[in-house]
Design a protein around this motif. Structure first.
Motif: not given
Length: 448
Positions: A123-143
């Motif tokens: 998400y923050h570097s653009g580096t390719p990843l093998a699959r959609f895991i934590g570093p690929s995403r951002l989740s909306l929250n109301d913590i």
């Protein structure tokens, strides 16, 4: 809102628009399979399967990477940030679907090569990843409990109904937002590094920080109420906007201090087929009162996205609900101009791209044809890459389908070369690089 006389006079003229759409060419194509998933809480527990007998829910320990309703430039010029919408198409079946943004990296098939595949990326570097895991995403929250609306994380069981499954522990612990809480259809990043999401349940504007954490209470559009608006549910207001008629489109000006929200449906009392574009002051966090109207080519059409080119010019996707398997698809992109349009007036509109009529001399999608069509029900993302090139993607409404054939739809990424350039378009990755110098996108990144 009182409708000004210039609007009524201009509506008939707005139906006949200039055309610039001839000889646009598909120069890049990539595809993401329908069954693309990320890890996460079990999803699809309240949704029916598709009529094709494929991808039967529920999806144990998985979240679909699907239903893209917005696209932003990514960390580099080859990656993009895509936003999933509310999940499975309705508030009543999407309580276990997380609201997320993913970083993707299409390897476009072009005349000179390319695999035509779409991979995950950091998400923050653009580096390719093998699959959609934590570093690929951002989740909306109301913590921090600032949204001011009830959410699934408040309940023991989904929909606060003991007959439904228990709310996933990760959703409750992180107060993660789901497709039953909000129907986000648009997103923009402002000059202060905050993100703004356009919702359809209110319709509301939702402000978060760069990590996806809600920063303040939901902001309503004055005088407009969808059936799911909190005031309608509490009996304090009457709905005057149809369900799923909220902020399907939302643009931000180049300075990053004004949002322009575009409704998907007509407010009761407005002329049929006229959609409100409302200006919002980001610094003041309030609507300015300026409203202009986008006139649909037919009242049963809908819009899919709205993207700013500058302070007065925007791209708008307009479509009907037909596909290659039923009816006559209408899928087009218009260039609109608000210059010299009085408050309450109708924007000037020029057809830029007919998505059902693109030259494809290299048969990039390998269908054996030299003319490319894009017949999906919902096409909801457009991003100008330069003055001659647009990036367009569809919302595949997983696990639904019927766009190209009687099967679950894939997600396609198109690069379209315009026959006529649009002056003054700055490549988005250059804007992103400038924004990244201001914003530490890794700070507190929520990867749930």
């Amino acid at each position: 809102m009182r409708i000004l006389k210039p609007l009524v006079v201009a509506l008939a003229a707005a139906l006949s628009v200039p055309v610039m759409a001839a000889s646009n060419t598909l120069v890049g194509w990539a595809m993401m399979p329908a069954d693309t998933f990320s890890d996460g809480p079990t999803s699809g527990q309240m949704v029916s399967g598709n009529p094709y007998g494929t991808f039967t829910p529920p999806y144990e320990g998985r979240q679909p990477v699907q239903g893209f309703s917005a696209i932003l430039p990514g960390a580099d010029e080859n990656s993009f940030i895509v936003m999933t919408d509310n999940g499975f198409g309705a508030q009543g079946n999407s309580a276990d679907t997380l609201l997320r943004l993913y970083s993707v990296r299409p390897d476009f098939r072009t005349a000179s090569g390319g695999s035509g595949k779409v991979s995950a990326s950091d998400y923050h570097s653009g580096t390719p990843l093998a699959r959609f895991i934590g570093p690929s995403r951002l989740s909306l929250n109301d913590i921090n409990q600032t949204l001011g609306l009830p959410i699934q994380a408040d309940y023991r069981f989904y929909y606060n109904d003991g007959s439904k499954p228990a709310v996933d522990g990760d959703i409750r612990f992180g107060r993660l937002l789901t497709g039953a809480d909000l129907d986000v259809e648009s997103v923009r990043r402002d000059r202060s590094c905050a993100m703004w999401f356009g919702d359809e349940f209110g319709p509301y504007l939702i402000k978060t920080d760069a990590s996806g954490t809600v920063l303040r209470s939901a902001i309503s559009l004055p005088g407009v109420y969808a059936p799911q608006h909190a005031d309608v549910l509490a009996g304090r207001a009457t709905a005057n906007l149809g369900s799923s008629g909220g902020f399907e489109g939302m643009a931000i000006n180049p300075r990053g201090d004004r949002l322009y929200t575009l409704l998907e449906k007509t407010v009761d009392g407005d002329p049929d087929g006229s959609l409100r574009i409302s200006e919002f002051d980001i610094d003041q966090e309030r609507y300015t009162g300026r409203v202009v109207f986008y006139r649909l080519q037919a009242p049963n059409h809908a819009i899919g996205d709205m993207t700013a080119l500058d302070d007065s010019r925007f791209l708008v996707i307009e479509r009907n609900g037909d596909t290659a398997t039923r009816g006559e698809p209408f899928k087009r992109i218009y260039l609109i101009d608000t210059r010299q349009v009085a408050n309450g007036g109708v924007v000037h509109k020029t057809e830029l791209v007919d998505l059902m009529r693109l030259d494809d001399p290299d048969d990039l999608n390998r269908d054996g044809e030299r003319q490319f069509t894009f017949p999906y029900v919902t096409i909801e993302s457009v991003l100008p890459l330069d003055s001659r090139t647009l990036l367009v993607t569809n919302d595949n409404n997983f696990p639904g389908g019927g766009g190209r054939e009687l099967a679950a739809d894939v997600t396609e990424f198109l690069k379209i070369r315009l026959a006529q350039p649009i002056p003054g378009v700055r490549p988005p990755h250059l804007q992103q690089e400038r924004a990244a110098r201001r914003c530490d996108m890794t700070d507190g990144l929520n990867q749930n």
